[in-house]
Design an enzyme around this catalytic site. Sequence first.
Site, PDB file in Angstrom:
ATOM      1  N   HIS A 199       0.837  -1.201   0.000  1.00 22.82           N
ATOM      2  CA  HIS A 199       0.000   0.000   0.000  1.00 22.82           C
ATOM      3  C   HIS A 199       0.880   1.262   0.000  1.00 22.82           C
ATOM      4  O   HIS A 199       0.696   2.165  -0.821  1.00 22.82           O
ATOM      5  CB  HIS A 199      -0.881  -0.055   1.255  1.00 22.82           C
ATOM      6  CG  HIS A 199      -1.761   1.134   1.487  1.00 22.82           C
ATOM      7  ND1 HIS A 199      -3.111   1.123   1.237  1.00 22.82           N
ATOM      8  CD2 HIS A 199      -1.493   2.373   1.964  1.00 22.82           C
ATOM      9  CE1 HIS A 199      -3.646   2.297   1.553  1.00 22.82           C
ATOM     10  NE2 HIS A 199      -2.673   3.082   2.006  1.00 22.82           N
ATOM     11  N   GLU A 200       1.888   1.316   0.891  1.00 24.56           N
ATOM     12  CA  GLU A 200       2.706   2.529   1.005  1.00 24.56           C
ATOM     13  C   GLU A 200       3.586   2.721  -0.230  1.00 24.56           C
ATOM     14  O   GLU A 200       3.793   3.842  -0.681  1.00 24.56           O
ATOM     15  CB  GLU A 200       3.566   2.500   2.277  1.00 24.56           C
ATOM     16  CG  GLU A 200       2.783   2.403   3.587  1.00 24.56           C
ATOM     17  CD  GLU A 200       1.707   3.457   3.776  1.00 24.56           C
ATOM     18  OE1 GLU A 200       1.791   4.534   3.136  1.00 24.56           O
ATOM     19  OE2 GLU A 200       0.762   3.205   4.554  1.00 24.56           O
ATOM     20  N   VAL A 222      -7.799   7.733 -11.089  1.00 23.90           N
ATOM     21  CA  VAL A 222      -7.726   6.479 -11.831  1.00 23.90           C
ATOM     22  C   VAL A 222      -9.165   6.098 -12.157  1.00 23.90           C
ATOM     23  O   VAL A 222     -10.007   6.072 -11.268  1.00 23.90           O
ATOM     24  CB  VAL A 222      -7.066   5.363 -10.974  1.00 23.90           C
ATOM     25  CG1 VAL A 222      -7.192   4.019 -11.652  1.00 23.90           C
ATOM     26  CG2 VAL A 222      -5.609   5.699 -10.693  1.00 23.90           C
TER      27      VAL A 222
HETATM   28  N1  ARG Z   1      -1.231   4.212   6.050  1.00 21.70           N
HETATM   29  C1  ARG Z   1      -2.225   3.192   6.285  1.00 21.70           C
HETATM   30  C2  ARG Z   1      -2.430   3.102   7.802  1.00 21.70           C
HETATM   31  O1  ARG Z   1      -1.477   3.278   8.546  1.00 21.70           O
HETATM   32  C3  ARG Z   1      -1.772   1.863   5.785  1.00 21.70           C
HETATM   33  C4  ARG Z   1      -2.897   0.872   5.599  1.00 21.70           C
HETATM   34  C5  ARG Z   1      -2.359  -0.481   5.176  1.00 21.70           C
HETATM   35  N2  ARG Z   1      -3.402  -1.488   5.097  1.00 21.70           N
HETATM   36  C6  ARG Z   1      -3.179  -2.786   5.211  1.00 21.70           C
HETATM   37  N3  ARG Z   1      -4.135  -3.646   5.112  1.00 21.70           N
HETATM   38  N4  ARG Z   1      -1.982  -3.279   5.466  1.00 21.70           N
HETATM   39  O2  ARG Z   1      -3.524   2.850   8.263  1.00 21.70           O
HETATM   40 ZN    ZN Z   2      -2.687   5.055   2.449  1.00 22.94          ZN
END
Ligand code: ARG
Ligand code: ZN
Length: 750
Positions: A199-200, A222
């Site tokens: 995700h990051e 998108v």
């Molecule tokens: N920046 C988001 C948070 O800290 C990241 C989410 C990641 N999601 C996941 N399923 N790993 O909440």
């Molecule tokens: Zn995010």
Amino acid sequence: MEYLEFQYLKDPKRALKEEAIERHTNEVLSRQASRAVTGVVTIPVVVHVVYNTTAENVSAAQIQSQIDVLNADFRRLNADASNTPSMFLGVASDPQIQFCLASVDPSGNPTSGITRTSTTRTSFGTNDQVKFNSSGGKDAWPAANYLNLWVCDISGGILGYAQFPGGSASTDGVVIDYQYFGTIGTATVPFHLGRTATHEVGHWLNLRHIWGDGGCTVDDFVSDTPVAGSANYTGNPCAFPGPNTCNTGAGDQPDMFQNYMDYSDDECMNLFTAGQTARMRALFEPGGARASLLTSPACGTATPPTCTDGIQNGDETGVDCGGSSCQPCPCSASPLTLTITFDNYPEETSWTVKNSSNTTVASGGTYGSQPDGSTINIPITLGTAGNYTFTINDSYGDGICCSYGSGSYTLKDANNSVIATGGQFGTSQSTAFCVGGGGGPTCTDGIQNGDETGVDCGGANCPVCPTCNDGIQNGDETGVDCGGSCAPCGGGGCNYVTLNSQNFESGWGIWADGGTDCQRSSADAAYANSGTYCVRLRDNTNSSVMTTSNQNLSSYDELTVQFSYITVSFDNSNEDFWLQISTNGGSSYTTVGDFNYNVQFTNNNRGTATVVIPGPFTTNTRLRIRCDASADDDRLYIDDVVITGCLNGARTAGPGQARGEELSEFVKNINLFPNPAFDQMTVTYTMEQAAQVRLTVTDLSGKTISRQEFMADMGDQRTQLDVSNLPQGIYLMHLATAEGSVVRKFVVGR
Ligand code: ARG
Ligand code: ZN
Ligand code: CA
């Protein structure tokens, strides 16, 4: 998004950069077919583990598990790709992006691609502190070549955060909390499948959340991710269809909570879309924010240390000699000098030098007649080349340091190289060495000896010394005529020099202004510098020309000439002057800049002017400033002519940084001795005029080790440098004034 807000606040240009990247992305996307970058793109990664507890110091295996997840998810090789609902299979996409743990560090040395930093901080939050050594974190590696991935305790319920493209290189990368990193070890359900990094890294590659961080009217830029009105926190069993937060009428689809850019649990995530792929990959097209990674050397093969790199590395016992793989170090040159500082019992100290047949060829002591704590120097001449052993003895068996006084001894050869040194021993201490027999000074011993004019170069017997403009990558240069002790390589600023009136050789106007440099009224004070002279032009035929003296500008690629201060007096009409250039030694000049100033001293008017003259130039390039020749006795006062030149393509970082040798006539006859030095080194030089001098010692990477500034008088000068605390190695001494700087290499021996 909060973190992005924080960046907007910190840097007023941040939003503009974001817009520029968005424009670039749209430009790429609007080109229907043609892409410069096709196929798999590989991104070198450095993982910075910043830990307070042992649990936070995640294992290499856990790091590898994370890299494996990235390599699966960004190639759509993830095993759970089969869970993508058939409704979304048409848009599910392979971004063709791969990740490699770096194998080469920023200095070119081999690396595991993992740094480990122990910190006293128990958590970091999202304020970038994990990204700097100075705040208990770890400095980023150059973002142009690495994806920096920090692993630490973030706390506050934050799994990770990322910097979008367009931010500062010093903070670029992603930060992942150690509990949500990789798939083993500390990885914690339901964020235990490495999707936080997926995700990051998506953000780092410019992807937004699929709900666009707003309601149904806000988009993620998108089109093939269905519009969503808010984040989904979908968990097991990840049932399809999940929520449908926006109804878009005909063809409406439920939220794509399976997308990596939603907030679902790791096990529910399994796809990027084709639109996301296109958006990410646009960054690698020419001009794109991440394009530099394509040519990163970080996953290549590191060049190992060698016996000719001028650095004492590996198990070398001298610079590029000794140890298991380099040539033996050269033998010592007689006569030797033995220096002994006694402890409180000189009557116990003696020494011998024995030859290879164990015959004593020189000896001394004991020294009962010497005062306690005194120092003596004993010359030892060894006439025959061969192998020897030096032994120092203490008859009481407790050495000469440190129980009863602090004695020491040092045996040096004729080149001041240390053969043996010490003080703490028992009954005796021995050191083997050799003398002569092919020893003596050589062109490869890393020492400026014999009649060499540089380290291992110049003089009657060694190769010509490398220079910064011989068009060859030599010496310690890291590029052709740049890097090392030459100007730094790479883009950026240029060399510069300030020409004051003493740098002009002809004309009427070397005007001693009593220290107010061209100040013609109090209103001019802000423009005047503290120089003694002002350049003054007067428009009659015999006094209208000022020519730069003594400044051979031919080695520059390009010159920027800036007149930082111009006033005109005795005139009621426009005043004209020209900047001209001669590339043939001064007889014929071409006009490169024409300035028309309707400014009058009487009105306290003043102006500035800048002109760029493209090179290359031929030998003996000179500049001159020419007044018009209307002979109505106007006067033009010009000062602080700042000339910035890009030296042979080796652009430096601009004012204050290293500059070219070509402009260093101000200081001559620079000598460093002894070289190698052990405790003190003397620098002698001749100043052409009194000036403020800055003397900086750096290592070969340019890191400053010491710096002193002082006013140096005109004439022969001498400055002492204390090198007693420097580790053995090669160093650079930079001697700079406002006019330019010179660099000399020297060696510290131990
Ligand atoms: N920046 C988001 C948070 O800290 C990241 C989410 C990641 N999601 C996941 N399923 N790993 O909440
Ligand atoms: Zn995010
Ligand atoms: Ca070496």
